[in-house]
Scaffold this active site. Structure first.
Site, mmCIF file in Angstrom:
data_model
loop_
_atom_site.group_PDB
_atom_site.id
_atom_site.type_symbol
_atom_site.label_atom_id
_atom_site.label_comp_id
_atom_site.label_asym_id
_atom_site.label_seq_id
_atom_site.Cartn_x
_atom_site.Cartn_y
_atom_site.Cartn_z
ATOM 1 N N ASP A 70 0.976 -1.316 0.009
ATOM 2 C CA ASP A 70 -0.018 -0.055 -0.045
ATOM 3 C C ASP A 70 0.790 1.063 0.279
ATOM 4 O OD1 ASP A 70 -2.365 -1.470 -0.213
ATOM 5 O OD2 ASP A 70 -2.758 -1.264 2.015
ATOM 6 N N ASN A 143 -5.060 8.502 2.346
ATOM 7 C CA ASN A 143 -5.429 7.873 3.616
ATOM 8 C C ASN A 143 -5.582 8.850 4.569
ATOM 9 O OD1 ASN A 143 -4.984 5.175 2.907
ATOM 10 N ND2 ASN A 143 -3.180 4.946 3.872
ATOM 11 N N GLU A 144 -5.017 9.871 5.052
ATOM 12 C CA GLU A 144 -5.334 10.828 6.159
ATOM 13 C C GLU A 144 -4.486 12.058 6.075
ATOM 14 O OE1 GLU A 144 -1.661 8.856 6.814
ATOM 15 O OE2 GLU A 144 -3.160 7.646 7.259
#
Length: 280
Positions: A70, A143-144
């Site tokens: 990932d 993601n964040e």
């Protein structure tokens, strides 16, 4: 589609991974036999002697193949996120990489056949986050986004007020505040005690990190605007996907919203629940 149009596929192999580089070589050879221009990233090209370009130049390619975990996919999405991306999983879990190495050739050639037949490559649009402040904007996060103080742990946090569409949700001294996409709910968010959210749910997740007066993690609509107001710290940082970083001088505010430009995740869908079984 014009039969004379040449299709171009970019292939990005995980750094220092012989297995990834070997698969990249096989994909290049197979695609070239199909009349497709196949180009690897510059580091892989240097190692293999193949035609190569920097990953950011793959942004307008017909397809980009990410080979690795990932982390490799996040790198590809950051640098070439305008192109459809298919992930080949060499990692343990693979929430972003649905294709196994054994099925990589079939998956990629099927996507090329789809492009030739229809003029486009379909896929799932995966939303990203945009963090901005006074005079700056970070690269989109798949993601964040994290806003934290000068360091984690004793004496290193900041007081951060969380506003949702202008309404106060929480305020506390904490290591930081994390805003995740559903895609990122299984990553840093999960390790900080945030909830798992299915990737099909249009939402944002707000999780405080080691707050002295915490509120439960919050799941809100993806159209919401979050404001993270930082104070009581000499310095702080806003970070996108653990990589792109902006230094803050409190008092400062960071606005987090859904970005206008999602990533197109091509190929077969990830089996979310099967991937969850691989989490430790």
């Amino acid at each position: 589609m014009d039969a004379e149009e040449e299709l171009t596929v970019g292939i990005v192999a995980q750094r220092n991974n012989d297995r990834a580089q070997s698969l990249a070589t096989r994909l290049v050879d197979a695609l070239e036999r199909e009349g497709v221009a196949a180009v690897v990233d510059d580091e892989t090209g240097d190692a293999l002697g193949k035609r190569c370009v920097p990953v950011e130049r793959m942004n307008e390619f017909d397809l980009v193949v990410s080979i690795g975990g990932d982390g490799t996919f996040l790198f590809v999405a950051r640098e070439a996120g305008n192109a459809p991306i298919v992930g080949v999983n060499l990692g343990e879990v693979g929430f972003l990489n649905a294709v196994t190495p054994e099925n990589a050739l079939e998956a990629v050639t099927s996507l090329i056949a789809e492009r030739r037949a229809t003029g486009s490559i379909g896929g799932r649009a995966v939303k990203r986050l945009r963090a901005r402040g006074e005079g700056w904007t970070l690269e989109p996060a798949l993601n964040e986004v994290v806003v934290h103080g000068p360091k984690r742990g004793s004496g290193g946090g900041a007081t951060i007020e969380i506003l949702v569409d202008g309404q106060r949700y929480a305020e506390s001294h904490s290591d930081g505040v994390l805003v995740a996409t559903p895609t990122g709910s299984t990553a840093y968010n999960l390790s900080e005690g945030g909830p798992l959210v299915h990737p099909a749910v249009d939402s944002l997740i707000v999780t405080q990190m080691a707050a002295t007066d915490p509120m439960p993690p919050l799941v809100i609509d993806h159209t919401s605007e979050l404001t993270l107001a930082v104070r009581d710290a000499e310095t702080a940082y806003a970070i996108s996907d653990g990589r792109n970083r902006q230094r803050l001088e409190p008092p400062a505010s960071v606005t987090v919203t859904t970005a206008d430009d999602p990533v197109t995740l091509a190929g077969p869908p990830v089996n979310f629940f099967e991937a969850l079984e691989k989490l430790e």
